[in-house]
Design an enzyme around this catalytic site. Structure first.
Site, short mmCIF file in Angstrom:
data_model
loop_
_atom_site.label_atom_id
_atom_site.label_comp_id
_atom_site.label_asym_id
_atom_site.label_seq_id
_atom_site.Cartn_x
_atom_site.Cartn_y
_atom_site.Cartn_z
N ASN A 105 0.85 -1.20 0.00
CA ASN A 105 0.00 0.00 0.00
C ASN A 105 0.88 1.25 0.00
OD1 ASN A 105 0.58 0.78 2.84
ND2 ASN A 105 -0.33 -1.22 3.22
N ILE A 138 -2.19 -7.62 14.15
CA ILE A 138 -1.11 -7.43 15.12
C ILE A 138 -1.60 -6.68 16.35
CG2 ILE A 138 1.17 -6.39 15.46
CD1 ILE A 138 1.51 -6.71 12.35
O1 C5P Z 1 -6.32 -1.98 8.85
P1 C5P Z 1 -7.12 -1.40 10.00
O2 C5P Z 1 -7.90 -0.19 9.60
O3 C5P Z 1 -7.93 -2.43 10.75
O4 C5P Z 1 -6.01 -0.84 11.00
C1 C5P Z 1 -6.36 -0.35 12.26
C2 C5P Z 1 -5.21 -0.54 13.21
O5 C5P Z 1 -4.88 -1.93 13.27
C3 C5P Z 1 -3.93 0.17 12.85
O6 C5P Z 1 -3.37 0.65 14.06
C4 C5P Z 1 -3.04 -0.90 12.24
O7 C5P Z 1 -1.66 -0.65 12.47
C5 C5P Z 1 -3.52 -2.13 12.98
N1 C5P Z 1 -3.44 -3.39 12.21
C6 C5P Z 1 -2.63 -4.39 12.66
N2 C5P Z 1 -2.58 -5.61 12.01
C7 C5P Z 1 -3.35 -5.82 10.93
C8 C5P Z 1 -4.20 -4.80 10.45
C9 C5P Z 1 -4.21 -3.58 11.12
O8 C5P Z 1 -1.91 -4.20 13.65
N3 C5P Z 1 -3.29 -6.98 10.32
#
Ligand code: C5P
Length: 415
Positions: free
Chosen positions: A216, A314
């Site tokens: 991305n 994560i």
């Molecule tokens: O992608 P999303 O909008 O759900 O991201 C929200 C939060 O979750 C962000 O802080 C991003 O760093 C975290 N995240 C993550 N692992 C993922 C997807 C998102 O830690 N697989």
């Protein structure tokens, strides 16, 4: 114009660099806010801007040499050093940073810094390669250890045509930082001493075959700015970064990863030894179910189906830790209904705070040097208007650590 610097005495040291042309504007902005400004020009600075220009804008004689009897008779170098409430070196060349880091007193500016008890700030300005050089980074880390304030630098296109970190911050950004340094002298840089942060930043890259990947547009700038701000306030910072083109901020421990699975492993390992975890990375939600071992060939079919599987979340894993769970802060990059999606994520991922970021705006978010966000938590929110990522990061770290200590105090009291 708000008189935020009334009667504050600012000694501005200008060293040799093309950004010196902006220093005259900096003097005007400081004076507009009520500050008294005196200027020292190094020999090299005089190749870029004249003493006469700075005398005209500051309304004070400009000092250029320690060996000028007339200037010494008017205000000697020790007097000048004692006069200052704050010394700001802007632009600060790699050379002056090296001299200051080693306590040299080889000219008027370095002598005044050494002879002054006032806080000192440097605004680095140089070619990105010089800034990234281990020698410069080590010198900056030394200055930070010696409680100097480090303003910036910003990233972008440079006078020499290179692109990267090393641009002096704009005069108005410097004014904001100067106001903060004067408001919170001496102890400010060690406000967060002892607090351990883990911050994830940048994109992840999910391999499809040995030469292709899914990813991305995240540049990593916001996460790096947060790491820089927390380290500047004295925190112990671990930065886990996806593939980005950014220099490691001074004093920050950095682990580089490529994929979401690698970031997951590194983040959980660091999170259990942290007080605060900030998930700023734009982690890919999916990865290829199978990574081809050799380059995928263009077939005769008009369509190609990719089979994707979900990556670990994560931040949800960190927030779900039952033992050694850090205070957990997420980011929500959205293009519509930003606040309501962010509130949902705050609850569904069991976060302590979330930073809602509208990435549909052309002048903010991904890749930009500026951003505007709303920080949300149970029972509160605060909107931070469009500003540089460096200034925004400082406010975010302040708000996050405040909320963290409120929560720690409440849970201690409930024990
Ligand atoms: O992608 P999303 O909008 O759900 O991201 C929200 C939060 O979750 C962000 O802080 C991003 O760093 C975290 N995240 C993550 N692992 C993922 C997807 C998102 O830690 N697989």
């Amino acid at each position: 114009m708000q008189q935020t610097l009334v009667a504050k005495r600012i000694l501005l040291g200008i060293s040799g660099g093309i950004a010196a042309y902006k220093s005259a504007d900096l003097v005007r902005r400081l004076k507009e806010r009520g500050a008294q400004v005196r200027v020292i020009l190094t020999g090299a600075a005089q190749q870029f801007i004249t003493p006469l220009t700075l005398q005209a804008v500051s309304g004070n004689p400009v000092s250029t040499s320690m060996l000028d009897p007339a200037a010494e008779a008017a205000m000697g170098h020790i007097e000048l050093a004692k006069w200052a409430d704050l010394i700001v070196v802007a632009p600060a060349s790699a050379d002056i940073i090296a001299k200051l880091a080693h306590g040299m007193a080889s000219d008027l500016l370095t002598t005044c810094v050494l002879a002054s008890a006032a806080p000192v700030a440097v605004a680095p300005a140089m070619n990105q390669q010089m800034y990234n050089n281990i020698a410069t980074q080590t010198n900056l880390a030394t200055l930070k250890k010696h409680k100097f304030h480090i303003y910036g630098p910003g990233a972008g296109e440079q006078a020499c045509g290179d692109v990267g970190y090393g641009r002096m911050l704009e005069p108005l950004e410097l004014v904001t930082l100067i106001e903060q340094s004067i408001e919170r002298p001496a102890t400010a840089t060690s406000r967060l001493t002892g607090l351990r942060f883990t911050i994830t930043a940048g994109p992840t890259r999910e391999a499809l075959d040995p030469v292709r990947y899914l990813s991305n547009h995240s540049s990593g700038k916001m996460g790096f700015a947060l790491a820089a701000a927390a380290a500047a306030m004295g925190a112990d910072v671990t930065l886990i970064s996806g593939p980005v083109q950014l220099a490691t901020p001074a004093g920050v421990k950095r682990t580089d990863v490529i994929s979401a699975q690698q970031m997951h492993e590194a983040a959980l390992k660091a999170a259990v030894n942290s007080d605060i975890f900030i998930g700023c990375a734009a982690v890919a939600d999916y990865r290829a179910a199978e990574v081809a071992t050799s380059k995928l060939k263009k077939g005769s079919s008009e369509q190609l189906q990719l089979n994707l599987i979900k990556n670990p979340d994560i931040i949800a894993a960190v927030a779900g830790l039952t033992k050694q769970r850090p205070f957990t802060v997420g980011f929500a990059a959205e293009t519509n209904d930003v606040l309501s999606y962010a509130r949902k994520k705050l609850t569904s991922k069991k976060l302590d705070m979330i930073c809602a970021n509208d990435v549909s705006q052309p002048d903010a978010g991904f890749n930009s040097d500026q951003n505007a966000v709303t920080l949300l938590w149970q029972g509160g929110e605060q909107t931070l208007a469009l500003q540089s990522k460096a200034a925004l990061a400082e406010s975010l770290i302040t708000l996050i650590s405040k909320q963290f200590s409120n929560k720690s105090t409440t849970s201690e009291a409930n024990k």
